[in-house]
Design a protein around this motif. Structure first.
Motif, PDB file in Angstrom:
ATOM      1  N   GLY A   1      30.429  -6.857  17.855  1.00 23.29           N
ATOM      2  CA  GLY A   1      30.710  -6.008  16.710  1.00 23.29           C
ATOM      3  C   GLY A   1      31.087  -4.615  17.182  1.00 23.29           C
ATOM      4  O   GLY A   1      30.293  -3.928  17.835  1.00 23.29           O
ATOM      5  N   VAL A   2      32.293  -4.204  16.860  1.00 22.88           N
ATOM      6  CA  VAL A   2      32.818  -2.921  17.352  1.00 22.88           C
ATOM      7  C   VAL A   2      32.471  -1.810  16.369  1.00 22.88           C
ATOM      8  O   VAL A   2      32.672  -1.946  15.159  1.00 22.88           O
ATOM      9  CB  VAL A   2      34.334  -2.999  17.553  1.00 22.88           C
ATOM     10  CG1 VAL A   2      34.865  -1.684  18.116  1.00 22.88           C
ATOM     11  CG2 VAL A   2      34.695  -4.161  18.470  1.00 22.88           C
ATOM     12  N   HIS A   3      31.951  -0.727  16.868  1.00 20.95           N
ATOM     13  CA  HIS A   3      31.577   0.508  16.176  1.00 20.95           C
ATOM     14  C   HIS A   3      30.136   0.434  15.656  1.00 20.95           C
ATOM     15  O   HIS A   3      29.289   1.166  16.139  1.00 20.95           O
ATOM     16  CB  HIS A   3      32.552   0.863  15.050  1.00 20.95           C
ATOM     17  CG  HIS A   3      33.940   1.096  15.533  1.00 20.95           C
ATOM     18  ND1 HIS A   3      34.267   2.085  16.428  1.00 20.95           N
ATOM     19  CD2 HIS A   3      35.102   0.448  15.261  1.00 20.95           C
ATOM     20  CE1 HIS A   3      35.552   2.046  16.691  1.00 20.95           C
ATOM     21  NE2 HIS A   3      36.085   1.056  16.005  1.00 20.95           N
ATOM     22  N   ALA A   4      29.850  -0.393  14.651  1.00 17.47           N
ATOM     23  CA  ALA A   4      28.481  -0.520  14.126  1.00 17.47           C
ATOM     24  C   ALA A   4      27.848   0.857  13.928  1.00 17.47           C
ATOM     25  O   ALA A   4      26.739   1.129  14.385  1.00 17.47           O
ATOM     26  CB  ALA A   4      27.624  -1.388  15.058  1.00 17.47           C
ATOM     27  N   VAL A   5      28.553   1.715  13.215  1.00 20.81           N
ATOM     28  CA  VAL A   5      28.108   3.094  13.021  1.00 20.81           C
ATOM     29  C   VAL A   5      27.089   3.196  11.892  1.00 20.81           C
ATOM     30  O   VAL A   5      26.033   3.829  12.038  1.00 20.81           O
ATOM     31  CB  VAL A   5      29.323   4.002  12.724  1.00 20.81           C
ATOM     32  CG1 VAL A   5      28.865   5.400  12.325  1.00 20.81           C
ATOM     33  CG2 VAL A   5      30.246   4.060  13.933  1.00 20.81           C
ATOM     34  N   HIS A   6      27.388   2.569  10.755  1.00 22.49           N
ATOM     35  CA  HIS A   6      26.574   2.733   9.549  1.00 22.49           C
ATOM     36  C   HIS A   6      25.683   1.506   9.370  1.00 22.49           C
ATOM     37  O   HIS A   6      26.108   0.491   8.816  1.00 22.49           O
ATOM     38  CB  HIS A   6      27.487   2.955   8.343  1.00 22.49           C
ATOM     39  CG  HIS A   6      28.310   4.195   8.460  1.00 22.49           C
ATOM     40  ND1 HIS A   6      27.851   5.435   8.069  1.00 22.49           N
ATOM     41  CD2 HIS A   6      29.553   4.396   8.968  1.00 22.49           C
ATOM     42  CE1 HIS A   6      28.786   6.341   8.316  1.00 22.49           C
ATOM     43  NE2 HIS A   6      29.820   5.731   8.860  1.00 22.49           N
ATOM     44  N   LEU A   7      24.460   1.611   9.850  1.00 17.49           N
ATOM     45  CA  LEU A   7      23.526   0.488   9.835  1.00 17.49           C
ATOM     46  C   LEU A   7      22.231   0.899   9.151  1.00 17.49           C
ATOM     47  O   LEU A   7      21.656   1.947   9.482  1.00 17.49           O
ATOM     48  CB  LEU A   7      23.200   0.037  11.258  1.00 17.49           C
ATOM     49  CG  LEU A   7      24.369  -0.407  12.150  1.00 17.49           C
ATOM     50  CD1 LEU A   7      23.870  -0.675  13.562  1.00 17.49           C
ATOM     51  CD2 LEU A   7      25.050  -1.635  11.572  1.00 17.49           C
ATOM     52  N   ASP A   8      21.767   0.075   8.202  1.00 17.20           N
ATOM     53  CA  ASP A   8      20.418   0.275   7.680  1.00 17.20           C
ATOM     54  C   ASP A   8      19.475  -0.695   8.387  1.00 17.20           C
ATOM     55  O   ASP A   8      19.885  -1.437   9.295  1.00 17.20           O
ATOM     56  CB  ASP A   8      20.380   0.117   6.157  1.00 17.20           C
ATOM     57  CG  ASP A   8      20.757  -1.272   5.671  1.00 17.20           C
ATOM     58  OD1 ASP A   8      20.765  -2.230   6.483  1.00 17.20           O
ATOM     59  OD2 ASP A   8      21.048  -1.414   4.465  1.00 17.20           O
ATOM     60  N   ASP A   9      18.208  -0.699   8.009  1.00 19.81           N
ATOM     61  CA  ASP A   9      17.229  -1.543   8.702  1.00 19.81           C
ATOM     62  C   ASP A   9      17.585  -3.021   8.596  1.00 19.81           C
ATOM     63  O   ASP A   9      17.408  -3.781   9.565  1.00 19.81           O
ATOM     64  CB  ASP A   9      15.834  -1.302   8.126  1.00 19.81           C
ATOM     65  CG  ASP A   9      15.281   0.071   8.473  1.00 19.81           C
ATOM     66  OD1 ASP A   9      15.820   0.705   9.415  1.00 19.81           O
ATOM     67  OD2 ASP A   9      14.322   0.511   7.813  1.00 19.81           O
ATOM     68  N   ALA A  10      18.105  -3.433   7.448  1.00 24.41           N
ATOM     69  CA  ALA A  10      18.463  -4.842   7.277  1.00 24.41           C
ATOM     70  C   ALA A  10      19.647  -5.215   8.167  1.00 24.41           C
ATOM     71  O   ALA A  10      19.680  -6.321   8.734  1.00 24.41           O
ATOM     72  CB  ALA A  10      18.787  -5.132   5.814  1.00 24.41           C
ATOM     73  N   ASP A  11      20.610  -4.316   8.315  1.00 23.09           N
ATOM     74  CA  ASP A  11      21.743  -4.567   9.201  1.00 23.09           C
ATOM     75  C   ASP A  11      21.265  -4.744  10.639  1.00 23.09           C
ATOM     76  O   ASP A  11      21.684  -5.670  11.353  1.00 23.09           O
ATOM     77  CB  ASP A  11      22.741  -3.410   9.160  1.00 23.09           C
ATOM     78  CG  ASP A  11      23.356  -3.189   7.794  1.00 23.09           C
ATOM     79  OD1 ASP A  11      23.577  -4.175   7.071  1.00 23.09           O
ATOM     80  OD2 ASP A  11      23.616  -2.021   7.464  1.00 23.09           O
ATOM     81  N   LEU A  12      20.411  -3.838  11.069  1.00 23.08           N
ATOM     82  CA  LEU A  12      19.895  -3.909  12.437  1.00 23.08           C
ATOM     83  C   LEU A  12      19.129  -5.206  12.658  1.00 23.08           C
ATOM     84  O   LEU A  12      19.270  -5.864  13.699  1.00 23.08           O
ATOM     85  CB  LEU A  12      19.004  -2.698  12.721  1.00 23.08           C
ATOM     86  CG  LEU A  12      18.379  -2.609  14.118  1.00 23.08           C
ATOM     87  CD1 LEU A  12      19.454  -2.592  15.196  1.00 23.08           C
ATOM     88  CD2 LEU A  12      17.499  -1.368  14.229  1.00 23.08           C
ATOM     89  N   ASP A  13      18.348  -5.591  11.667  1.00 24.19           N
ATOM     90  CA  ASP A  13      17.598  -6.839  11.779  1.00 24.19           C
ATOM     91  C   ASP A  13      18.539  -8.036  11.926  1.00 24.19           C
ATOM     92  O   ASP A  13      18.263  -8.956  12.712  1.00 24.19           O
ATOM     93  CB  ASP A  13      16.699  -7.013  10.551  1.00 24.19           C
ATOM     94  CG  ASP A  13      15.883  -8.293  10.622  1.00 24.19           C
ATOM     95  OD1 ASP A  13      15.028  -8.406  11.523  1.00 24.19           O
ATOM     96  OD2 ASP A  13      16.119  -9.193   9.783  1.00 24.19           O
ATOM     97  N   LEU A  14      19.651  -8.033  11.199  1.00 23.82           N
ATOM     98  CA  LEU A  14      20.614  -9.131  11.321  1.00 23.82           C
ATOM     99  C   LEU A  14      21.208  -9.191  12.722  1.00 23.82           C
ATOM    100  O   LEU A  14      21.335 -10.276  13.315  1.00 23.82           O
ATOM    101  CB  LEU A  14      21.736  -8.960  10.296  1.00 23.82           C
ATOM    102  CG  LEU A  14      21.412  -9.327   8.851  1.00 23.82           C
ATOM    103  CD1 LEU A  14      22.569  -8.920   7.939  1.00 23.82           C
ATOM    104  CD2 LEU A  14      21.147 -10.818   8.717  1.00 23.82           C
TER     105      LEU A  14
END
Length: 439
Positions: free
Chosen positions: A254-267
């Motif tokens: 996944g390129v960039h992955a700048v805007h991540l909340d806790d659920a995104d990080l968990d995924l």
């Protein structure tokens, strides 16, 4: 009786990257048939090996060749064509119209040759490319002697390269079939981004990636607008949509992955994904600061990418190490976040592992390919040097790269020239395309 090898490189400092945090003084690397045979003190190397060629680097740091985990190589021909714009305006008003007028196999071949020359001179020996005409990109990388993973691009709208998703995949597979088995060229499936690829197309991508055991390489969570649009169109954030479609997995970059909340990080963690961090491009397009310390703290593989020269505007992974380290400190307000050794690991072994190449490149270890880079710390602007890895990240520039090897073969010698192509030929290519794009 001494053992015959092709090449012994003797350096003031050697940084193997694995094990982490190690700096070896006055060590040597022995190389035979493109592979590292041994890493050992210089005196032991002299006693054990009889080398056809010996290279002495008395004031240099020897390190693995760097891995550029995300680049659009052919976009070197659009360097500086549209600056100081946010991502979507940059794409819609400048990049996509220019591509529609000018992109061809010749454009990609020539732009990729220029990019490969720039990357090799800066110590980058492997890149993960994403652009049109993969057959032309593969040809250019092979000609330049650079290791590359070439993306088979897919979008849901027509371009000068392909008419629809099936056409993109058909042409991409033809390129893969043509180059399959080449020692320097590999492939990935490269759907551009969630906002340009439909659910049905992602289904095709997933099926092909699974069937051919290829990485999936795509932009994701680059801007806040991307997430807002996904919520409006799909009812979920892009990573949640990709998880629902089965696209997330250990082969996803996944390129960039700048805007991540806790659920995104968990995924990302749950599916063992990799991230390509492009700090300079993110700054230039004002996309935001990726939460790299949190990604690394969660155990994710995070490599470094330059993005394309149209949004950076240079393919310089030493610069990316420095920017990554500084942004991590600023974003977290923690001066200890992302120290120099961690930044170097991102630029080498982490990127290699994200590409599934960690057993072959990314560190200086016996049995791996001899993809190596030497950086000269003997210049006045690098004095004094107390800690060489700190010096690499916070002091040196790509202009200090003196030697580069790929598969044990010299690609850059003494920092002044590429051994296998004439600068004047590359300058002429750049001039021709500047004239065409300027009209």
């Amino acid at each position: 009786m001494s053992e015959a090898v092709d090449l012994v490189i003797r350096a003031r400092w050697l940084v193997p990257v694995e094990p982490a945090g190690v700096v070896l003084d006055h060590h040597a690397v022995a190389i035979r048939d493109g592979l590292i045979v041994a890493v050992l003190p210089q005196a032991q190397a002299s006693a054990r090996f009889r080398a056809t060629t010996t290279v002495d680097l008395p004031r240099h740091l020897l390190m693995p060749g760097m891995v550029n985990l995300h680049v659009h190589a052919a976009m070197n021909l659009m360097r500086g064509i549209a600056d100081d714009l946010p991502l979507m305006r940059w794409l819609q008003e400048a990049i996509w119209p220019t591509e529609a007028r000018h992109v061809s196999a010749a454009f990609v071949r020539d732009g990729t040759r220029l990019a490969a020359a720039e990357m090799l001179r800066g110590g980058i020996t492997t890149c993960n490319d994403m652009y049109f005409h993969p057959e032309a990109a593969a040809e250019a990388f092979a000609e330049m002697g650079m290791r590359a993973v070439v993306g088979l691009v897919m979008l849901d709208f027509p371009t000068s390269f392909a008419s629809d998703p099936d056409d993109y995949l058909r042409k991409g597979l033809a390129a893969r079939d043509q180059w399959q088995g080449h020692p320097l060229i590999g492939f990935s499936i490269a759907p551009h981004a969630p906002y340009t690829v439909s659910d049905a197309s992602f289904g095709r991508v997933l099926a092909m990636a699974n069937e051919l055991a290829l990485p999936i390489h795509l932009h994701v969570h680059e801007t806040a607008r991307e997430i807002e649009d996904s919520l409006a169109l799909h009812g979920v954030r892009p990573l949640s949509r990709l998880a629902r479609l089965g696209v997330l997995g250990e082969n996803l970059i996944g390129v960039h992955a700048v805007h991540l909340d806790d659920a995104d990080l968990d995924l990302l963690v749950r599916h063992d994904c990799s991230v390509a961090h492009c700090p300079t491009s993110n700054m230039k397009l004002a996309s935001g600061i990726a939460p790299v310390p949190r990604l690394l703290g969660a155990g994710l593989r995070v490599g470094l990418g330059t993005d394309g020269a149209a949004s950076n505007n240079r393919l310089d992974l030493i610069q990316e190490m420095r920017h990554a380290a500084l942004l991590a400190k600023l974003g977290s307000m923690d001066a200890s976040a992302l120290p120099a050794h961690a930044a170097l690991r991102m630029a080498t072994l982490a990127g290699a592992r994200a590409l599934g190449l960690g057993d072959r490149i990314g560190s200086i270890e016996s049995g791996k390919f001899a993809d190596l880079c030497a950086v000269d710390f003997g210049t006045l602007d690098c004095q004094p040097c107390f800690e060489p890895v700190s010096h690499l990240v916070y002091v040196a520039g790509r202009e200090h790269v003196s030697h580069v090897w790929v598969n044990g073969e010299t690609r850059v010698d003494k920092g002044i020239r590429l051994l296998h192509i004439n600068d004047s030929e590359l300058l002429q290519l750049a001039s021709v395309w500047q004239t065409r794009l300027g009209n």
